[in-house]
Design an enzyme around this catalytic site. Structure first.
Site, PDB file in Angstrom:
ATOM      1  N   ASP A  80       0.833  -1.200   0.000  1.00 15.47           N
ATOM      2  CA  ASP A  80       0.000   0.000   0.000  1.00 15.47           C
ATOM      3  C   ASP A  80       0.874   1.259   0.000  1.00 15.47           C
ATOM      4  O   ASP A  80       1.852   1.341   0.737  1.00 15.47           O
ATOM      5  CB  ASP A  80      -0.888  -0.042   1.259  1.00 15.47           C
ATOM      6  CG  ASP A  80      -1.974   1.007   1.265  1.00 15.47           C
ATOM      7  OD1 ASP A  80      -2.309   1.516   0.190  1.00 15.47           O
ATOM      8  OD2 ASP A  80      -2.477   1.303   2.367  1.00 15.47           O
ATOM      9  N   ASP A 102       2.044   5.382  -5.473  1.00 16.95           N
ATOM     10  CA  ASP A 102       1.342   6.612  -5.105  1.00 16.95           C
ATOM     11  C   ASP A 102       2.133   7.811  -5.623  1.00 16.95           C
ATOM     12  O   ASP A 102       3.089   8.268  -5.003  1.00 16.95           O
ATOM     13  CB  ASP A 102       1.189   6.687  -3.579  1.00 16.95           C
ATOM     14  CG  ASP A 102       0.376   7.897  -3.133  1.00 16.95           C
ATOM     15  OD1 ASP A 102       0.140   8.808  -3.956  1.00 16.95           O
ATOM     16  OD2 ASP A 102      -0.019   7.944  -1.950  1.00 16.95           O
ATOM     17  N   GLU A 134      -2.852   6.154  -8.344  1.00 15.98           N
ATOM     18  CA  GLU A 134      -3.780   7.186  -7.885  1.00 15.98           C
ATOM     19  C   GLU A 134      -3.679   8.432  -8.746  1.00 15.98           C
ATOM     20  O   GLU A 134      -2.612   8.748  -9.273  1.00 15.98           O
ATOM     21  CB  GLU A 134      -3.480   7.568  -6.432  1.00 15.98           C
ATOM     22  CG  GLU A 134      -3.450   6.405  -5.475  1.00 15.98           C
ATOM     23  CD  GLU A 134      -3.348   6.849  -4.028  1.00 15.98           C
ATOM     24  OE1 GLU A 134      -3.192   8.064  -3.780  1.00 15.98           O
ATOM     25  OE2 GLU A 134      -3.437   5.973  -3.156  1.00 15.98           O
ATOM     26  N   HIS A 185      -7.408  10.615   3.584  1.00  8.80           N
ATOM     27  CA  HIS A 185      -6.707   9.685   4.472  1.00  8.80           C
ATOM     28  C   HIS A 185      -6.837  10.181   5.905  1.00  8.80           C
ATOM     29  O   HIS A 185      -6.845  11.396   6.161  1.00  8.80           O
ATOM     30  CB  HIS A 185      -5.230   9.584   4.101  1.00  8.80           C
ATOM     31  CG  HIS A 185      -4.988   8.574   3.028  1.00  8.80           C
ATOM     32  ND1 HIS A 185      -4.329   8.863   1.866  1.00  8.80           N
ATOM     33  CD2 HIS A 185      -5.341   7.265   2.941  1.00  8.80           C
ATOM     34  CE1 HIS A 185      -4.267   7.788   1.104  1.00  8.80           C
ATOM     35  NE2 HIS A 185      -4.879   6.800   1.733  1.00  8.80           N
ATOM     36  N   HIS A 215      -9.796   4.817  -1.135  1.00  8.63           N
ATOM     37  CA  HIS A 215      -8.853   4.956  -0.026  1.00  8.63           C
ATOM     38  C   HIS A 215      -9.449   5.887   1.027  1.00  8.63           C
ATOM     39  O   HIS A 215     -10.343   6.688   0.754  1.00  8.63           O
ATOM     40  CB  HIS A 215      -7.527   5.540  -0.522  1.00  8.63           C
ATOM     41  CG  HIS A 215      -6.707   4.568  -1.299  1.00  8.63           C
ATOM     42  ND1 HIS A 215      -5.506   4.077  -0.845  1.00  8.63           N
ATOM     43  CD2 HIS A 215      -6.912   3.976  -2.505  1.00  8.63           C
ATOM     44  CE1 HIS A 215      -5.004   3.243  -1.738  1.00  8.63           C
ATOM     45  NE2 HIS A 215      -5.846   3.163  -2.757  1.00  8.63           N
ATOM     46  N   GLY A 216      -8.932   5.759   2.266  1.00  9.72           N
ATOM     47  CA  GLY A 216      -9.340   6.689   3.312  1.00  9.72           C
ATOM     48  C   GLY A 216     -10.779   6.547   3.745  1.00  9.72           C
ATOM     49  O   GLY A 216     -11.453   7.545   4.022  1.00  9.72           O
ATOM     50  N   VAL A 238      -9.391   0.626   4.819  1.00  8.75           N
ATOM     51  CA  VAL A 238      -9.593   1.116   6.189  1.00  8.75           C
ATOM     52  C   VAL A 238      -8.311   0.886   6.971  1.00  8.75           C
ATOM     53  O   VAL A 238      -7.766  -0.219   6.959  1.00  8.75           O
ATOM     54  CB  VAL A 238     -10.769   0.392   6.883  1.00  8.75           C
ATOM     55  CG1 VAL A 238     -10.849   0.788   8.353  1.00  8.75           C
ATOM     56  CG2 VAL A 238     -12.086   0.691   6.182  1.00  8.75           C
ATOM     57  N   THR A 240      -7.143   3.836   9.703  1.00  5.04           N
ATOM     58  CA  THR A 240      -7.163   4.676  10.899  1.00  5.04           C
ATOM     59  C   THR A 240      -8.111   4.150  11.970  1.00  5.04           C
ATOM     60  O   THR A 240      -7.791   4.188  13.164  1.00  5.04           O
ATOM     61  CB  THR A 240      -7.551   6.126  10.535  1.00  5.04           C
ATOM     62  OG1 THR A 240      -6.707   6.577   9.468  1.00  5.04           O
ATOM     63  CG2 THR A 240      -7.390   7.048  11.732  1.00  5.04           C
TER      64      THR A 240
END
Length: 290
Positions: A80, A102, A134, A185, A215-216, A238, A240
């Site tokens: 990731d 990224d 992305e 994020h 994402h985020g 997921v 956080t």
């Protein structure tokens, strides 16, 4: 067992999403594995660059491989948010099932060139590897935030545009695409995250042929996530929310058991707290009854 590409395509056709959860430690891995098995759904384990460095590149591959082979279970490993071709190449060579370059903070030209380099390399050595990239910046920290990250735009003009997505995918040869669609994020501390732009997700999905990745997703409402999946999202990230569950559970255990020094005892409750988060998310992603 089907390949990860086949599982993602199956999710796309069924209008469900594969859950993607990051790990830093073994209790996080078991929390995700136990939840996925309980619901009998495929799952993707992610290690961003910092997490990969903490666990070990080859060690992460070995952990996932042993679970997949021993139990014949569809669990896959993703590199990731990697920011250089060299780091992406390292994970492809080590045996990761999926990689994400990224380049969201780069210029469009730089992002395109580096992404294509990653996709071309994967196809030349291990064509089964899923390569994702992305377009559109959504921040970088999987943390509790006091405000929207600097540089993140949420207006229609600032979000990823369908024509841009279509051209980027054509010019890079990637297998999955992560757009900026109102997602960020991390998650905001005391208020819900901004609503996702469902219309934009649908527009991008209709413009491109490859699966879309959100994402985020920590901090987004269940309804928003369901609508995003219906609009074309096939993988949901997921991190956080798992980190917060881990921290709260560890702090609670230490406060209640100050003399407990056995890590497996301290972290047992953290594993269970993370498992409950994963269970709830996987039910939403796979449209299962709660």
């Amino acid at each position: 067992m089907k390949t990860l590409k086949e599982y993602i395509e199956e999710a796309k056709q069924k209008k469900v999403a594969i859950g993607h959860f990051n790990i830093s430690t073994i209790e996080g891995l078991w929390a995700i594995v136990e939840a996925a098995k309980e619901l009998n759904v495929p799952v993707i384990i992610g290690t961003a660059e910092g997490e990969e460095g903490f666990i070990g590149t080859e060690q992460a591959v070995a952990l996932i491989k042993t679970i997949r082979e021993k139990d014949n279970y569809p669990i896959f490993l993703n590199a990731d948010h990697h920011y250089t071709f060299e780091s992406v190449k390292r994970c492809i060579d080590a045996g990761y099932d999926m990689v994400i370059f990224d380049g969201a903070k780069l210029s469009l030209e730089e992002n395109t060139v580096s992404t294509k380099q990653c996709a071309d390399y994967a196809k030349s050595v291990r064509p089964e590897v899923v390569v994702e990239a992305e377009l559109g910046y959504i921040g970088q920290a999987s943390a509790i935030l006091d405000k929207i990250p600097d540089g993140v735009g949420l207006s229609n003009e600032e979000l990823t545009k369908p024509a841009e997505a279509e051209a980027f995918i054509k010019n890079t040869g990637i297998d999955a695409f992560a757009p900026s669609v109102g997602n960020i994020h991390g998650m905001l501390r005391d208020v819900p995250d901004p609503a996702l732009n469902i219309a934009r997700i649908k527009e991008i999905s209709e413009a491109v042929s490859i699966p879309l990745v959100l994402h985020g997703a920590s901090g987004n409402s269940d309804e928003d996530i369901r609508n995003a999946i219906d609009a074309g999202i096939s993988i949901v990230h997921v991190n956080t929310e798992l980190r917060r569950a881990w921290k709260d559970a560890v702090a609670k255990h230490i406060a209640e058991h100050p003399d407990d020094v056995a890590p497996y005892k301290v972290l047992k409750e953290a594993k269970e707290a993370m498992k409950q988060v994963v269970l709830q998310k996987l039910k939403v992603f796979n449209k299962l009854s709660s």
